[in-house]
Design a protein around this motif. Structure first.
Motif, PDB file in Angstrom:
ATOM      1  N   LEU A 266       0.802  -1.247  -0.193  1.00 31.69           N
ATOM      2  CA  LEU A 266       0.041   0.028  -0.053  1.00 31.69           C
ATOM      3  C   LEU A 266       1.006   1.188  -0.033  1.00 31.69           C
ATOM      4  CD1 LEU A 266      -2.936   0.794   2.312  1.00 31.69           C
ATOM      5  CD2 LEU A 266      -1.382   2.375   2.151  1.00 31.69           C
ATOM      6  N   VAL A 267       0.730   2.117  -0.913  1.00 36.86           N
ATOM      7  CA  VAL A 267       1.395   3.722  -1.015  1.00 36.86           C
ATOM      8  C   VAL A 267       0.384   4.714  -0.840  1.00 36.86           C
ATOM      9  CG1 VAL A 267       2.704   4.861  -2.473  1.00 36.86           C
ATOM     10  CG2 VAL A 267       3.005   2.199  -2.725  1.00 36.86           C
ATOM     11  N   LEU A 268       0.994   5.420   0.154  1.00 33.41           N
ATOM     12  CA  LEU A 268       0.169   6.535   0.531  1.00 33.41           C
ATOM     13  C   LEU A 268       1.012   7.757  -0.284  1.00 33.41           C
ATOM     14  CD1 LEU A 268      -1.534   8.659   2.365  1.00 33.41           C
ATOM     15  CD2 LEU A 268       0.497   8.777   3.764  1.00 33.41           C
ATOM     16  N   ILE A 269       0.089   8.463  -0.984  1.00 31.54           N
ATOM     17  CA  ILE A 269       0.692   9.468  -1.937  1.00 31.54           C
ATOM     18  C   ILE A 269       0.041  10.839  -1.599  1.00 31.54           C
ATOM     19  CG2 ILE A 269       0.902  10.503  -4.409  1.00 31.54           C
ATOM     20  CD1 ILE A 269       0.534   7.712  -5.204  1.00 31.54           C
ATOM     21  N   VAL A 270       0.752  11.775  -1.420  1.00 27.28           N
ATOM     22  CA  VAL A 270       0.437  13.106  -0.672  1.00 27.28           C
ATOM     23  C   VAL A 270       0.910  14.199  -1.915  1.00 27.28           C
ATOM     24  CG1 VAL A 270       0.661  14.825   0.863  1.00 27.28           C
ATOM     25  CG2 VAL A 270       0.814  12.434   1.561  1.00 27.28           C
TER      26      VAL A 270
END
Length: 363
Positions: A266-270
């Motif tokens: 899972l990748v969190l992108i901001v």
């Protein structure tokens, strides 16, 4: 000379699902292998690990007809290799505002509104209508919306669907009803569980994680941002704190987030929505249910000009984005080259699901 069955099974397990559909007609023994549930799971686990195994399902709303169009793209190098997928007429009528949820083992979920759910494996052209839940809802309440989760229980070999209903009581209090559907049992049951966080948004803020978990971007009871996840095996919710160095939500730059799959991570992108040249800061989750230490910072991508929002990853290095004109574009984070795919839809209505094709029938 004939090969031993275990050798044939191993060879077939490395063969694309679309080819296996044809190979079922070769002989009875091959048909028996290819349709065996144990082989189907082995095949999916094997093919997922092979390079270039992913395809992209695209959901977009046509500029000409305003109807939802689903397409499949097999190669980022060949934008002409896009095939529109046919939905039965009754599904087009049912899902005017469809959400695309998943994938899980090559299966996606079409979600129109509460109790209106369809499982779909586009590889084998198989649909399964999920019967409407007949469970009693909170008395004297109105359902104002819902959200959905999808996952696979490896212990029972079962694809499950989680439906979270937002119910408003007469005194305006909001209560949740959590229901879970078993594809193997073809039935619903109510979960007597506490919702530890409020789900924030749809689409790019939810995803399947490691097949047996479904995750949403959420806020806990103290309005602190978290990743809310549901384990399809133990049927429990967990919360994961966001990294400590994430830029605050909103503000003058309209900073936002997305959580997207990258292989089994899972990748969190901001990123900042108002920036013309966007930089995408990224963290990968090591294990759901942990604290801020559960995240590892990845190298940022960008600045990239002329794009509006992130849609997902394709084969690790290909970053899928929507341009300011509603076009699907692919940015290679190694070469830093941008490829325009010529696939358009109404602005902000593009969705993609990166998946590996499978033989799962949902029964």
């Amino acid at each position: 000379m004939s090969l031993p069955e275990d050798v044939i099974t191993e060879i077939l397990s490395r063969t694309p699902a679309t080819s296996l559909l044809r190979f079922k007609c070769v002989c009875k023994s091959w048909h028996k292998i290819i349709t065996d549930p144990t082989f189907i799971l082995k095949h999916h686990q094997t093919i997922t690990r092979l390079p270039e195994s992913e395809v992209v399902m695209i959901s977009r709303r046509s500029n000409a007809t305003n109807r939802r169009v689903f397409s499949l793209l097999r190669s980022p190098a060949d934008a002409s290799d896009v095939v529109d997928l046919d939905l039965p007429t009754f599904l087009n009528d049912m899902f005017g505002h469809v959400r695309l949820v998943g994938p899980c083992n090559g299966v996606v979920c079409l979600y129109g509104y509460y109790d209106n759910i369809e499982l779909w494996n586009p590889t084998i052209r198989c649909f399964k209508n999920i019967p409407a839940s007949e469970l009693p809802r909170p008395p004297h309440s109105k359902i104002r919306g819902g959200d959905l989760g999808l996952g696979f229980d490896p212990k029972t070999q079962d694809i499950k669907v989680l439906q979270i209903l937002f119910c408003v009581l007469m005194d305006s209090q909001i209560v949740y009803q959590v229901e879970i559907y078993s594809s193997r049992m073809n039935s619903w049951k109510k979960l007597e569980t506490y919702m530890p966080a409020n789900i924030m948004c749809y689409n790019l803020w939810s995803m399947v994680y490691k097949n047996q978990n479904f995750c949403w971007w959420a806020q806990d009871k103290n309005n602190v941002e978290v990743i809310l996840s549901f384990d399809m095996v133990d049927e429990v919710f967990e919360m994961t704190e966001l990294p400590f160095d994430v830029e605050p939500l909103g503000g003058q730059h309209r900073t936002t987030r997305a959580i997207v799959p990258l292989k089994e991570s899972l990748v969190l992108i901001v990123y900042r929505q108002r920036d013309d040249d966007k930089v995408f800061d990224m963290w990968t989750l090591n294990e759901a249910g942990g604290g801020v230490e559960a995240w590892s910072k990845l190298r940022s991508i960008g600045p990239i000009p002329g794009v509006e929002k992130v849609l997902g990853f394709w084969n690790k290095d290909e970053f899928i984005l929507e341009s300011g004109t509603g076009e699907m574009v692919v940015y290679n984070r190694i070469t830093r080259e941008m490829k325009n795919l010529g696939i358009y839809g109404k602005r902000s209505k593009l969705e993609v699901v990166v998946m590996t094709e499978s033989l799962f029938s949902m029964d």
